[in-house]
Design an enzyme around this catalytic site. Structure first.
Site, PDB file in Angstrom:
ATOM      1  N   ASP A   1      -8.234  -6.424  -5.361  1.00  0.00           N
ATOM      2  CA  ASP A   1      -7.869  -5.114  -4.818  1.00  0.00           C
ATOM      3  C   ASP A   1      -8.349  -4.035  -5.789  1.00  0.00           C
ATOM      4  OD1 ASP A   1      -6.683  -2.794  -3.865  1.00  0.00           O
ATOM      5  OD2 ASP A   1      -4.685  -3.661  -3.671  1.00  0.00           O
TER       6      ASP A   1
ATOM      7  N   SER B   1       0.848  -1.191   0.000  1.00  0.00           N
ATOM      8  CA  SER B   1       0.000   0.000   0.000  1.00  0.00           C
ATOM      9  C   SER B   1       0.890   1.250   0.000  1.00  0.00           C
ATOM     10  CB  SER B   1      -0.940  -0.048   1.204  1.00  0.00           C
ATOM     11  OG  SER B   1      -2.001   0.850   1.046  1.00  0.00           O
TER      12      SER B   1
ATOM     13  N   HIS C   1      -7.893  -5.176  -1.012  1.00  0.00           N
ATOM     14  CA  HIS C   1      -6.622  -4.531  -0.679  1.00  0.00           C
ATOM     15  C   HIS C   1      -6.020  -5.087   0.608  1.00  0.00           C
ATOM     16  CE1 HIS C   1      -3.549  -1.492  -0.677  1.00  0.00           C
ATOM     17  NE2 HIS C   1      -3.924  -1.064   0.513  1.00  0.00           N
TER      18      HIS C   1
END
Lengths: 364, 364
Positions: free
Chosen positions: A309, A144, A342
Site C-alpha cells: 500500500d 482507508s 491499498h
C-alpha cells in the site's frame, strides 16, 4: 441480507468551520440484533467513495455490499454476535446530508454547502448512535478514510469506543496524498458542466469526475499488482492500433472504472470529501504530538497495514502505533502481505479476517 | 550560449505505422565545434516535455536550458570537447513536425497527424545526423524518454553509436506508466476546447492539459521529496480556509506547474508523445527477449538510475543491464541516491556529473 433503507433526522450539527447545519439527515444500514443491554454494536466506517451498503445490495449498481466478505453471519464482523451499523458519511450522496441535498431556499446546496472535516463526519455519526440509544460501541472498524474515522472516534469519544480497528490508513494526509486529490478536484473544476457546482437537474460533470476517479484508482493499486493484472497486454486485439483507442487492457480498465463511478457518485461530494481528508491531521490540534490525541484513552486498538500500500504505507501505520504506545493504549499491530496495494483491505485476506475476528471477540 | 534557432528540412520519413510523413522538419540546437574528422558529436535526447534548448534560453519561457548544468564548457558534456546536438523530437511543438504543424491542405494536422513511436523519433534524428554529415556519434545521452531514445538508437543503429548513456529510464512502459499517461490523455480529451484536436487559432484545451501535467508531475517526485519540500505546510495563510482555495503549498505548486506548462506546450503533442512512450517496448519485436535488441552491438553503455525514482525504478534499469550483459555489451551501471525521485536526473548530482563526464572521456 437487505434491510430497508433508513434515514434518521438528527437536528442541527455544529461544524468545525463554525458553520451550523440545521437539518442533518443520516442514511444508514443495520445488520444483526442489538442486545438488550445495547453492548454489542459495531460501527463500520466507509472509505471516500463507499456507502452504507457494507453488506447489502447497492441500490444503484445492484452490486453486493462492498465489505460483504467481512460483515455477515459467521464472518469476521459476525452479525450473529454483533449489531452492525454503517452510515453514509456527512457530505456524501447516498442519503446523508451533502452538497446535493436541499439547502436553505429549497435548491441543492452545491458549493454553498459548508466545508466539512473528518471530525464533523464522526460527530454526525455520534448523533446517529445517540439516536439509536447506544451509549458505548463495542467497536468502530474501517479501512482507508474509514480508518481515519476510527482514529477520530477514539480521539473524540474515548469513553464511547471499546475497541478500534483501523486498516490501511493514516493519522494525517501526506503531501503526496493531497497532491493526488488536488489533481482530481482540478479535473472536476475543469469540466464546464461542473458550472460552479450548480449542475443538479442538468448535465453532471461526468468527464471531470471520471478523470478524477481514474487518477485516484491508480493510487489504490500497487505497481506489481497492475503488472500482474494487466502488464502490457492488449485489449481485444492482436496488435497496436496506432490510434488513441484503449489498446492496452489497463487503459480499458481505467476508462471503465472512471465512467462507471459517475453513475453512482456526485462530483461535489467528491470535492468535499477529498477536502475533508486533506484537512485531516489528528496531531494538528496537539502541536504535532499525535500521542496527545489519545492521552488517557481506555480504547483498545488494532492497526493493520498492507506491505504494498503506497497510498497509506506501513510507515504511517507505525506512526499511529508509536503514538498509541506513548499514550499507553493497548495496541495490536500487523503489516499484512498482499500484492494488491491499498485495495487489499477490500479483498480476500484470511490473515485480516483472522486478526479482525479475533480482536473483536477478545474485546467482548 | 544562445545559438540561432535552426531547422532542417529532411524530406520524407516512413513511420512504423506504415504512414509516410512527406515533409519532415527537425528543429535543433548545436553547441561547440565539430572536429574536422566529425568524430566528436554528442546527441542529447530530451524527455516528454523537453525541447532542443538543452543549454540555451527557452524562447517562450526565457528560462535557461533544461540541462545547462550538464552541457557547456567544462561541464560533464563538455562543449570544449564535443559538438553537442539536441533536436526537438518528432511530434513535439518547438519547430519539429508535429500535430500543430501544417499538414496537407495547408491546415494544422491536429489528430490527422499519424501516430508515432520512439523508433520514429530516432529515425527522424538519424536523418538530421545524416544532414549534418556525421556518420558515427561519439555518444547519445538522455534521461527519461531521452533514455528511451538512447536505447532505441543503440538498437536501431548499433554502428552509429560509440557510447550510450541512458539515465532514469526503462526499455518498456509498465502498466502503471501507461495508466498515468491515460489519465492525462483523458483529461485533455475531456476538455471541450480540445474539439477533436482542432483548436489551433482558437481556445486551446489549457484546463485539460494543465490537469494532465499535474498528474504527471506527481510521478516525477518522490513521496519523501514532496514531504520534505511541502509537507502539510499552508500557503500564505495561518490557518485552513475551509474552502477550495490552494490552502496547502503542494496544491499551489501543482496548480502553478499545470498552468505554466500550457503556455509552452501543445495538447495534441502531449497526446502523441505519451502514446509513443506507452507503445515503447524494445523487447516486443524480439518475442520479449530484450537481449536480442542489442545482440552483437559494438556500443558501450552507461546505465544510471535513482533510488527514489518510482516512475522508472532501478528494477527496470537492472533489466536493461541484464539484457546488455546477456548480449555481451560493455556496460557500466550505478544506482544513485537522491531524495528527489525521477526529477533527480535534471537536478544537481555530483555523482551523475562524475560518472557521465568520465564515461564520455573514456570513450574518446
Amino acid at each position: 441480507m437487505n434491510a430497508p433503507p433508513r434515514t434518521a433526522s438528527l437536528g442541527s450539527l455544529s461544524l468545525e468551520s463554525g458553520a451550523v447545519l440545521r437539518q442533518l439527515q443520516v442514511a444508514y444500514e443495520c445488520y444483526g440484533t442489538l442486545d438488550p443491554d445495547r453492548s454489542n454494536a459495531v460501527l463500520v466506517c466507509h472509505a471516500l467513495t463507499g456507502d452504507q451498503y457494507v453488506a447489502s445490495t447497492h441500490p444503484l449498481t445492484g452490486k453486493s455490499g462492498w465489505w460483504a466478505r467481512m460483515v455477515g453471519p459467521g464472518r469476521p464482523i459476525d452479525t450473529d454476535r454483533y449489531f452492525v451499523i454503517c452510515s453514509n458519511v456527512l457530505g456524501s450522496c447516498l442519503g446523508t446530508t451533502g452538497p446535493a441535498s436541499e439547502g436553505e431556499g429549497g435548491t441543492p446546496w452545491g458549493m454553498r454547502f459548508p466545508v466539512i472535516t473528518l471530525a464533523d463526519m464522526v460527530r454526525a455519526q455520534a448523533k446517529l448512535i445517540d439516536h439509536l440509544g447506544i451509549e458505548r460501541l463495542h467497536a468502530v472498524v474501517g479501512g482507508s478514510m474509514g480508518g481515519m474515522q476510527v482514529l477520530s472516534w477514539a480521539a473524540l469519544y474515548p469513553d464511547r469506543v471499546a475497541s478500534a480497528v483501523a486498516i490501511a490508513t493514516a493519522a494525517r494526509h501526506s503531501a503526496q496524498n493531497i497532491a493526488f486529490h488536488e489533481v482530481g478536484r482540478q479535473a472536476i473544476l475543469a469540466d464546464p458542466n461542473w458550472n460552479g457546482g450548480d449542475y443538479y437537474g442538468g448535465e453532471a460533470p461526468t468527464a471531470g469526475l471520471s478523470v478524477a476517479r481514474m487518477a485516484a484508482h491508480i493510487t489504490y493499486l500497487s505497481e506489481a499488482g497492475l503488472t500482474e493484472k494487466f502488464g502490457r497486454r492488449l485489449q481485444d486485439r492482436q496488435a497496436k492500433s496506432f490510434g488513441f483507442d484503449a489498446d492496452f487492457q489497463v487503459e480499458s480498465y481505467l476508462r471503465y472504472q472512471g465512467l462507471s463511478f459517475t453513475s453512482r457518485f456526485d462530483a461535489n461530494s467528491y470535492l468535499y470529501i477529498t477536502r475533508a481528508m486533506d484537512y485531516f491531521d489528528l496531531a494538528e490540534a496537539h502541536d504535532g504530538q499525535l500521542a496527545e490525541a489519545f492521552r488517557g484513552t481506555a480504547t483498545r486498538f488494532c492497526i493493520l497495514s498492507f506491505d504494498t500500500d503506497w497510498l497509506y504505507p506501513t510507515a504511517e501505520a507505525r506512526r499511529v502505533v508509536h503514538a498509541l504506545n506513548a499514550a499507553r493504549a493497548p495496541v495490536s499491530f500487523a503489516e499484512l502481505s498482499s500484492p494488491f496495494g491499498h485495495d487489499a483491505f477490500l479483498l480476500e485476506s484470511t490473515e485480516m479476517d483472522r486478526i479482525v475476528g479475533g480482536f473483536l471477540r477478545e474485546g467482548a
